[in-house]
Design a protein around this motif. Structure first.
Motif, mmCIF file in Angstrom:
data_model
loop_
_atom_site.group_PDB
_atom_site.id
_atom_site.type_symbol
_atom_site.label_atom_id
_atom_site.label_comp_id
_atom_site.label_asym_id
_atom_site.label_seq_id
_atom_site.Cartn_x
_atom_site.Cartn_y
_atom_site.Cartn_z
ATOM 1 N N THR A 1 -5.611 9.639 -3.354
ATOM 2 C CA THR A 1 -4.702 8.754 -3.138
ATOM 3 C C THR A 1 -4.814 7.739 -4.050
ATOM 4 O OG1 THR A 1 -4.872 8.844 -0.386
ATOM 5 C CG2 THR A 1 -4.190 6.617 -1.211
ATOM 6 N N CYS A 2 -5.659 7.366 -4.325
ATOM 7 C CA CYS A 2 -6.250 6.443 -5.511
ATOM 8 C C CYS A 2 -6.889 6.911 -6.987
ATOM 9 C CB CYS A 2 -6.400 5.486 -5.321
ATOM 10 S SG CYS A 2 -6.515 4.188 -6.801
ATOM 11 N N PRO A 3 -6.321 7.943 -7.905
ATOM 12 C CA PRO A 3 -6.581 8.063 -8.670
ATOM 13 C C PRO A 3 -7.673 7.321 -9.733
ATOM 14 C CG PRO A 3 -4.726 8.767 -8.701
ATOM 15 C CD PRO A 3 -4.657 8.343 -7.927
ATOM 16 N N ALA A 28 0.861 -1.145 0.063
ATOM 17 C CA ALA A 28 -0.114 0.035 0.234
ATOM 18 C C ALA A 28 1.053 1.398 -0.465
ATOM 19 C CB ALA A 28 -1.016 0.092 1.450
ATOM 20 N N VAL A 29 0.582 1.917 -1.045
ATOM 21 C CA VAL A 29 1.337 3.157 -1.006
ATOM 22 C C VAL A 29 0.372 4.111 -1.711
ATOM 23 C CG1 VAL A 29 3.380 4.773 -2.304
ATOM 24 C CG2 VAL A 29 4.026 2.672 -1.449
ATOM 25 N N PRO A 30 0.039 4.981 -1.169
ATOM 26 C CA PRO A 30 -0.506 6.422 -1.944
ATOM 27 C C PRO A 30 -0.273 6.623 -3.149
ATOM 28 C CG PRO A 30 -0.333 6.961 0.502
ATOM 29 C CD PRO A 30 0.834 5.798 -0.051
ATOM 30 N N ARG A 31 -0.982 6.969 -4.040
ATOM 31 C CA ARG A 31 -0.804 7.435 -5.375
ATOM 32 C C ARG A 31 0.661 5.868 -6.656
ATOM 33 N NH1 ARG A 31 -0.112 11.855 -2.312
ATOM 34 N NH2 ARG A 31 2.111 11.615 -1.384
ATOM 35 N N ARG A 32 0.485 5.322 -6.126
ATOM 36 C CA ARG A 32 0.656 4.127 -6.617
ATOM 37 C C ARG A 32 -0.584 2.736 -7.843
ATOM 38 N NH1 ARG A 32 3.656 -1.718 -4.326
ATOM 39 N NH2 ARG A 32 3.841 -2.872 -6.787
ATOM 40 N N TYR A 33 -1.510 3.507 -6.947
ATOM 41 C CA TYR A 33 -2.528 2.376 -8.212
ATOM 42 C C TYR A 33 -3.607 3.591 -8.743
ATOM 43 C CZ TYR A 33 -0.564 -0.427 -5.349
ATOM 44 O OH TYR A 33 0.466 -1.701 -4.601
ATOM 45 N N ARG A 34 -3.922 2.742 -9.485
ATOM 46 C CA ARG A 34 -5.593 4.291 -10.078
ATOM 47 C C ARG A 34 -6.477 2.893 -10.164
ATOM 48 N NH1 ARG A 34 -5.225 8.167 -13.432
ATOM 49 N NH2 ARG A 34 -2.884 8.764 -12.544
ATOM 50 N N SER A 52 -5.072 -0.656 -11.270
ATOM 51 C CA SER A 52 -3.946 -0.809 -11.916
ATOM 52 C C SER A 52 -2.869 -0.437 -11.633
ATOM 53 C CB SER A 52 -3.586 -0.434 -13.715
ATOM 54 O OG SER A 52 -4.316 1.085 -13.349
ATOM 55 N N ASP A 53 -1.919 -0.379 -11.395
ATOM 56 C CA ASP A 53 -0.492 -0.295 -10.650
ATOM 57 C C ASP A 53 0.302 0.708 -11.391
ATOM 58 O OD1 ASP A 53 2.497 0.246 -9.253
ATOM 59 O OD2 ASP A 53 2.617 -2.014 -8.971
ATOM 60 N N LEU A 105 -19.591 1.435 -10.475
ATOM 61 C CA LEU A 105 -20.556 2.419 -10.363
ATOM 62 C C LEU A 105 -20.416 1.856 -8.684
ATOM 63 C CD1 LEU A 105 -22.113 4.698 -9.885
ATOM 64 C CD2 LEU A 105 -24.181 2.822 -9.741
ATOM 65 N N ARG A 106 -19.909 0.578 -8.112
ATOM 66 C CA ARG A 106 -20.238 0.479 -6.785
ATOM 67 C C ARG A 106 -17.956 0.982 -5.766
ATOM 68 N NH1 ARG A 106 -22.709 -4.837 -8.735
ATOM 69 N NH2 ARG A 106 -25.098 -4.558 -7.567
ATOM 70 N N ILE A 107 -17.740 0.227 -6.736
ATOM 71 C CA ILE A 107 -16.246 1.487 -6.420
ATOM 72 C C ILE A 107 -16.262 3.065 -6.535
ATOM 73 C CG2 ILE A 107 -14.114 1.283 -7.422
ATOM 74 C CD1 ILE A 107 -14.605 -1.989 -8.975
ATOM 75 N N ALA A 108 -17.075 3.354 -7.926
ATOM 76 C CA ALA A 108 -17.281 4.364 -7.660
ATOM 77 C C ALA A 108 -17.490 5.098 -6.693
ATOM 78 C CB ALA A 108 -17.791 5.187 -8.842
ATOM 79 N N VAL A 109 -18.542 4.795 -5.953
ATOM 80 C CA VAL A 109 -19.084 5.283 -4.668
ATOM 81 C C VAL A 109 -18.588 5.001 -2.990
ATOM 82 C CG1 VAL A 109 -21.192 4.793 -3.366
ATOM 83 C CG2 VAL A 109 -21.323 4.977 -6.229
ATOM 84 N N ALA A 110 -18.443 3.478 -3.406
ATOM 85 C CA ALA A 110 -16.668 3.512 -2.201
ATOM 86 C C ALA A 110 -15.478 4.576 -1.740
ATOM 87 C CB ALA A 110 -16.342 2.016 -2.619
#
Length: 299
Positions: A63-65, A32-38, A104-105, A49-54
């Protein structure tokens, strides 16, 4: 109603192509590293939609664009051309469609996961910080039960109830199964604000998106009488309306995109229920535009 696991049976959902996990240290491969994942999402898709709401509930914009994809995929195999490089980098000569959602990483340019429940859990566990957890301690089995109920007892049953090739007696039997599930939820939610706790959890995200799909997609293949019976659950639809007014939910609800995706994919016959809207979703949501997909130059 007791929120307990329902009997498992085979699911019609497509198996995820990639199912890596974000871990807590270097040994996991994806720590876990901030801004590593997208995230790569289409909010016209229920899992997207579920992931976008979460993602919004956890306030992970920095943290995760997230990159947002078109409602209708632009490839003949129903995949997204923008995701093809990630798929091919992650599996040599990947033969299937490049489907969303994707986590993605950015460090490796490869896919971590395409499995929405795992993605939501990892975002909450590793990047949620001091915010209220979507998966509170001790609630995992209840959330699992709600996920199965939504997938098996509502979504799949509603789809079967609208199948054009089924006989009238078969369709009516399936509809009764759907109504029993909705009735149990309606009684459970009477006097409650949220599904399993006194705060929003992943169970609420799961159920709300399922209700959105029921009203905006599945009712198109049901007759008007069936839709009216589905609508006759005031606590359940009042709950859906309240959550739609929450910015993290309503901001991602794009009714036009859901409609375009449905009509692009669906080959079934439209029934009279298409004209019987259960909720006026647009009246209860305040949408803010999301950014369209943009390729990222990693040079």
């Amino acid at each position: 109603m007791t929120v307990a696991p329902s009997a498992a049976h085979p699911s019609t959902r497509i198996a995820p192509a990639f199912r890596g996990r974000i871990g807590s240290d270097a040994r996991s491969g994806h720590y876990a590293v901030p801004r590593r994942y997208r995230l790569h999402l289409s909010t016209a898709c229920p899992d997207g939609l579920r992931i976008a709401v979460a993602h919004s509930l956890l306030e992970l914009g920095d943290t995760c664009p997230a990159s947002f994809l078109p409602a209708v995929p632009d490839c003949p195999d129903s995949g997204h051309s923008a995701l093809r490089p990630l798929y091919e980098a992650s599996a040599h000569r990947y033969p299937g469609p490049a489907l969303a959602p994707v986590l993605s990483d950015d460090w490796s340019g490869r896919i971590v996961s395409t499995h929405a429940p795992d993605i939501m859990r990892d975002l909450d566990r590793h990047f949620g910080g001091c915010r209220a957890s979507l998966y509170p301690c001790g609630a995992e089995s209840e959330i699992d039960a709600v996920e199965r109920m939504c997938a098996q007892d509502i979504e799949e049953v509603a789809q079967n109830a609208g199948t054009a090739g089924a006989g009238q007696a078969e369709r009516e039997a399936v509809l009764e199964t759907l109504l029993r599930s909705l009735g149990a939820l309606d009684r459970w939610l009477t006097g409650r604000t949220y599904m399993i706790r006194d705060q929003i959890t992943a169970a609420d995200v799961e159920l709300w998106v399922t209700l959105v799909q029921l009203d905006t997609v599945h009712r198109h293949h049901l007759d008007a009488a069936a839709v009216e019976r589905i609508a006759a659950h005031p606590a359940l639809w009042g709950y859906a309306r309240r959550l739609a007014a929450h910015p993290a939910f309503g901001a991602h609800l794009d009714l036009d995109a859901i409609s375009r995706r449905h009509h692009a994919r669906c080959r079934g016959l439209e029934a009279a229920g298409a004209a019987v809207q259960i909720l006026d979703w647009a009246a209860h949501t305040t949408r803010t535009p999301v950014e369209p997909f943009r390729s990222v130059d990693r040079r």
